[in-house]
Design an enzyme around this catalytic site. Structure first.
Site, PDB file in Angstrom:
ATOM      1  N   ARG A 103      -3.279  -0.465   5.576  1.00  0.00           N
ATOM      2  CA  ARG A 103      -3.896  -1.569   4.829  1.00  0.00           C
ATOM      3  C   ARG A 103      -2.987  -2.780   4.658  1.00  0.00           C
ATOM      4  O   ARG A 103      -3.395  -3.916   4.941  1.00  0.00           O
ATOM      5  CB  ARG A 103      -4.344  -1.071   3.441  1.00  0.00           C
TER       6      ARG A 103
ATOM      7  N   CYS B 180       0.871  -1.190   0.000  1.00  0.00           N
ATOM      8  CA  CYS B 180       0.000   0.000   0.000  1.00  0.00           C
ATOM      9  C   CYS B 180       0.901   1.231   0.000  1.00  0.00           C
ATOM     10  O   CYS B 180       2.100   1.121  -0.305  1.00  0.00           O
ATOM     11  CB  CYS B 180      -0.993  -0.023   1.158  1.00  0.00           C
TER      12      CYS B 180
ATOM     13  N   ASP C 131      -8.326   3.864   1.331  1.00  0.00           N
ATOM     14  CA  ASP C 131      -7.344   4.263   2.336  1.00  0.00           C
ATOM     15  C   ASP C 131      -8.075   4.738   3.597  1.00  0.00           C
ATOM     16  O   ASP C 131      -8.799   5.731   3.551  1.00  0.00           O
ATOM     17  CB  ASP C 131      -6.502   5.399   1.746  1.00  0.00           C
TER      18      ASP C 131
HETATM   19  P1  4NP Z   1      -1.785   2.918   4.050  1.00  0.00           P
HETATM   20  O1  4NP Z   1      -2.394   4.323   4.555  1.00  0.00           O
HETATM   21  O2  4NP Z   1      -1.295   3.169   2.635  1.00  0.00           O
HETATM   22  O3  4NP Z   1      -2.965   1.995   4.074  1.00  0.00           O
HETATM   23  O4  4NP Z   1      -0.695   2.560   5.023  1.00  0.00           O
HETATM   24  C1  4NP Z   1      -1.654   5.499   4.540  1.00  0.00           C
HETATM   25  C2  4NP Z   1      -0.918   5.856   5.642  1.00  0.00           C
HETATM   26  C3  4NP Z   1      -0.202   7.027   5.626  1.00  0.00           C
HETATM   27  C4  4NP Z   1      -0.216   7.849   4.507  1.00  0.00           C
HETATM   28  C5  4NP Z   1      -0.947   7.485   3.381  1.00  0.00           C
HETATM   29  C6  4NP Z   1      -1.673   6.291   3.401  1.00  0.00           C
HETATM   30  N1  4NP Z   1       0.516   9.063   4.490  1.00  0.00           N
HETATM   31  O5  4NP Z   1       0.480   9.761   3.471  1.00  0.00           O
HETATM   32  O6  4NP Z   1       1.198   9.384   5.469  1.00  0.00           O
END
Ligand code: 4NP
Length: 158
Positions: free
Chosen positions: A13, A7, A123
């Protein structure tokens, strides 16, 4: 087999996807390696988001020892199958991999449950706890399909 869940941040995720597929594979007696990575590098070295940890724990899965790491082009040499949790992640995987990109190894995770629909796991980062429960259920459904697809054991003697 070796699977990589990818991800953006590797804190919401894909840690759930790693934990869920590991858990289901173990329960099915499959000797699989399941790991995860992120494409944006903002959270390298961090443990999974507290709500991902909480929702995993409610469902009997402990993901607290995972630590975020960056996806790299070399991951194409290390894994049999690489799952992107969403379309934007798929684009990043292609960009980072460059000439290592192998389309036969990469799939949107939700296409395992709903082939050809190109659905994202949304997300949950900017949302509240219910979003994490929804994400858990979606990933769980896809992982059930992965177990059925790749977990077939040959009958003894065949
Ligand atoms: P993930 O969610 O891709 O599901 O881990 C996110 C966590 C942090 C960020 C973006 C998506 N961020 O930009 O910090």
């Amino acid at each position: 087999m070796k699977f990589l869940m990818v991800c953006l941040g590797n804190i919401c995720r894909s840690p759930l996807a790693e934990g869920i597929l590991q858990h289901k594979a173990r329960a099915a007696g499959l000797d699989w390696t399941v790991e995860s990575a992120g494409t944006n590098g903002y959270h390298t070295g961090e443990a999974p988001h507290r709500l991902s940890q909480k929702v995993a724990k409610i469902n009997g899965i402990d993901i607290c020892n995972q630590r975020a790491r960056n996806f790299t082009a070399a991951d194409f040499d290390r894994y049999d199958k690489i799952y992107a949790l969403a379309e934007d992640v798929l684009h990043e995987i292609r960009r980072i991999a460059g000439n290592k990109y192998d389309p036969s190894k990469v799939t949107l995770l939700m296409n395992e449950a709903f082939p050809g629909k190109n659905l994202d796991v949304p997300d949950p980062w900017y949302g509240e706890e219910p979003g994490y429960h929804d994400v858990f259920q979606q990933i769980s459904e896809a992982c059930d399909a992965i177990i059925v697809k790749y977990g077939v054991k040959m009958p003894a003697g065949s």
